[in-house]
Design an enzyme around this catalytic site. Structure first.
Site, PDB file in Angstrom:
ATOM      1  N   LYS A  53      65.106  21.053  52.504  1.00 53.81           N
ATOM      2  CA  LYS A  53      66.486  21.452  52.832  1.00 53.81           C
ATOM      3  C   LYS A  53      66.620  22.975  52.772  1.00 53.81           C
ATOM      4  O   LYS A  53      67.253  23.599  53.633  1.00 53.81           O
ATOM      5  CB  LYS A  53      67.472  20.788  51.858  1.00 53.81           C
ATOM      6  CG  LYS A  53      67.581  19.278  52.067  1.00 53.81           C
ATOM      7  CD  LYS A  53      68.324  18.540  50.957  1.00 53.81           C
ATOM      8  CE  LYS A  53      68.281  17.030  51.208  1.00 53.81           C
ATOM      9  NZ  LYS A  53      68.935  16.212  50.183  1.00 53.81           N
ATOM     10  N   GLN A  97      71.691  16.430  44.506  1.00 52.44           N
ATOM     11  CA  GLN A  97      70.525  15.643  44.916  1.00 52.44           C
ATOM     12  C   GLN A  97      70.422  14.381  44.060  1.00 52.44           C
ATOM     13  O   GLN A  97      70.468  14.444  42.836  1.00 52.44           O
ATOM     14  CB  GLN A  97      69.249  16.494  44.790  1.00 52.44           C
ATOM     15  CG  GLN A  97      67.991  15.808  45.296  1.00 52.44           C
ATOM     16  CD  GLN A  97      68.010  15.512  46.789  1.00 52.44           C
ATOM     17  OE1 GLN A  97      68.580  16.256  47.577  1.00 52.44           O
ATOM     18  NE2 GLN A  97      67.390  14.422  47.199  1.00 52.44           N
ATOM     19  N   ASP A 120      77.405  15.808  51.882  1.00 55.05           N
ATOM     20  CA  ASP A 120      76.791  14.482  51.953  1.00 55.05           C
ATOM     21  C   ASP A 120      77.776  13.417  52.433  1.00 55.05           C
ATOM     22  O   ASP A 120      77.362  12.307  52.765  1.00 55.05           O
ATOM     23  CB  ASP A 120      76.304  14.059  50.554  1.00 55.05           C
ATOM     24  CG  ASP A 120      74.824  14.354  50.333  1.00 55.05           C
ATOM     25  OD1 ASP A 120      74.056  14.235  51.306  1.00 55.05           O
ATOM     26  OD2 ASP A 120      74.464  14.675  49.197  1.00 55.05           O
TER      27      ASP A 120
END
Ligand code: GUN
Length: 283
Positions: A53, A97, A120
């Site tokens: 990422k 995460q 997200d």
């Protein structure tokens, strides 16, 4: 024989567009898009995803910061970090995460992320928008699948779509996106009776199970589009949920693993970061 859906090339093209948009936005507003990734503990797979990422952000001209905390970090400390990031006007996207250590309440923590910085699409606010048919910040993997279907001009309207897996990250948002585009959607899971027969009805079959090679040709209708979201490591080799060699001869479209959905997920994270940026900068 199936046409391969090349996620690698599609993601490269999407990332190129994002790079151009990023440089235009910076030139116009003199504010650099900034994604902060919070990584708690030292899960090897998570560390590798986070590096991917970071690299993708760098290549697109998006600033990224990784905040790495020990796996003993308390819930109060994590919440304090998130509250500070929520208030920081130089931060546009916040990504926690997953998975996080078991002593932390992930649902609660995720919902402390400001919905407008929720790259997200995991907060209840963004989940509710999607499930009510107003998708805005949508989880990156299902968004990536939709981008692949669009790129290969797979017709969704009126088609039967079967999603195997009911996770918050993939299965449920995937079904909501397909429904929004007027598919007739079935969600299957580990308790589904006669999974094979249900899958065999699908024009679009999305496998997000996590069992390597489980879906062979006996689950697939001739001419179906088969999307493999699975990523499992078998003897050091990455395998999907779909038995590629078995399904390839009968599917119309098929995603490879690796090089299918995976690269699209990262590209869509960048896309979501720019969505947050535009909302927050007000452009
Ligand atoms: N871990 C595995 N997939 C994901 C994802 O899409 N987002 C986050 N935050 N963590 C993950």
């Amino acid at each position: 024989m199936a046409q391969l859906m090349d996620g690698k090339q599609t993601a490269i093209a999407l990332r190129e567009q994002i790079k151009i948009q990023t440089s235009e936005l910076i030139a116009k507003y003199h504010i650099i898009p900034h994604l902060v990734v919070l990584l708690i503990g030292d899960n090897a797979a998570s560390m590798s995803y986070v590096r991917g990422k970071e690299l993708a952000c760098q290549k697109a001209g998006i600033k990224s910061t990784i905040i790495k905390k020990e796996d003993t970090t308390s819930q109060a400390e994590v919440l304090e970090i998130i509250h500070q990031l929520n208030q920081d006007s130089n931060v546009h996207g916040i990504l926690l995460q997953l998975p996080i250590p078991k002593h932390l309440n992930s649902d609660f923590i995720i919902n402390q992320i400001s919905p407008s910085k929720d790259v997200d699409g995991f907060t209840w606010t963004n989940v509710a928008k999607l499930s009510n048919g107003f998708p805005h910040l949508v989880p990156c993997t299902p968004l990536g699948v939709m981008r692949l279907l669009q790129t290969y001009q797979v017709r969704i309207l009126g088609k039967r779509a079967v999603v195997i897996g009911r996770s918050q990250i993939v299965g449920k948002p995937m079904a909501a996106l397909l429904l929004k585009d007027h598919a007739t959607v079935t969600i299957c899971h580990s308790k589904t009776a006669d999974l094979r027969a249900v899958c065999k009805e699908a024009d679009i079959l999305i496998a997000a199970i996590g069992v390597p090679n489980m879906i062979d040709s006996s689950y697939v209708k001739i001419g179906a589009t088969v999307i493999d979201v699975g990523i499992s490591k078998v003897d050091g080799v990455i395998k999907g949920d779909v038995d590629y060699d078995s399904v390839f001869p009968i599917a119309a479209y098929l995603t490879p693993v690796p090089g299918g959905v995976g690269p699209m997920t990262i590209a869509c994270l960048l896309e979501n970061t720019l969505t947050c940026y535009r909302d927050l900068v007000g452009v």
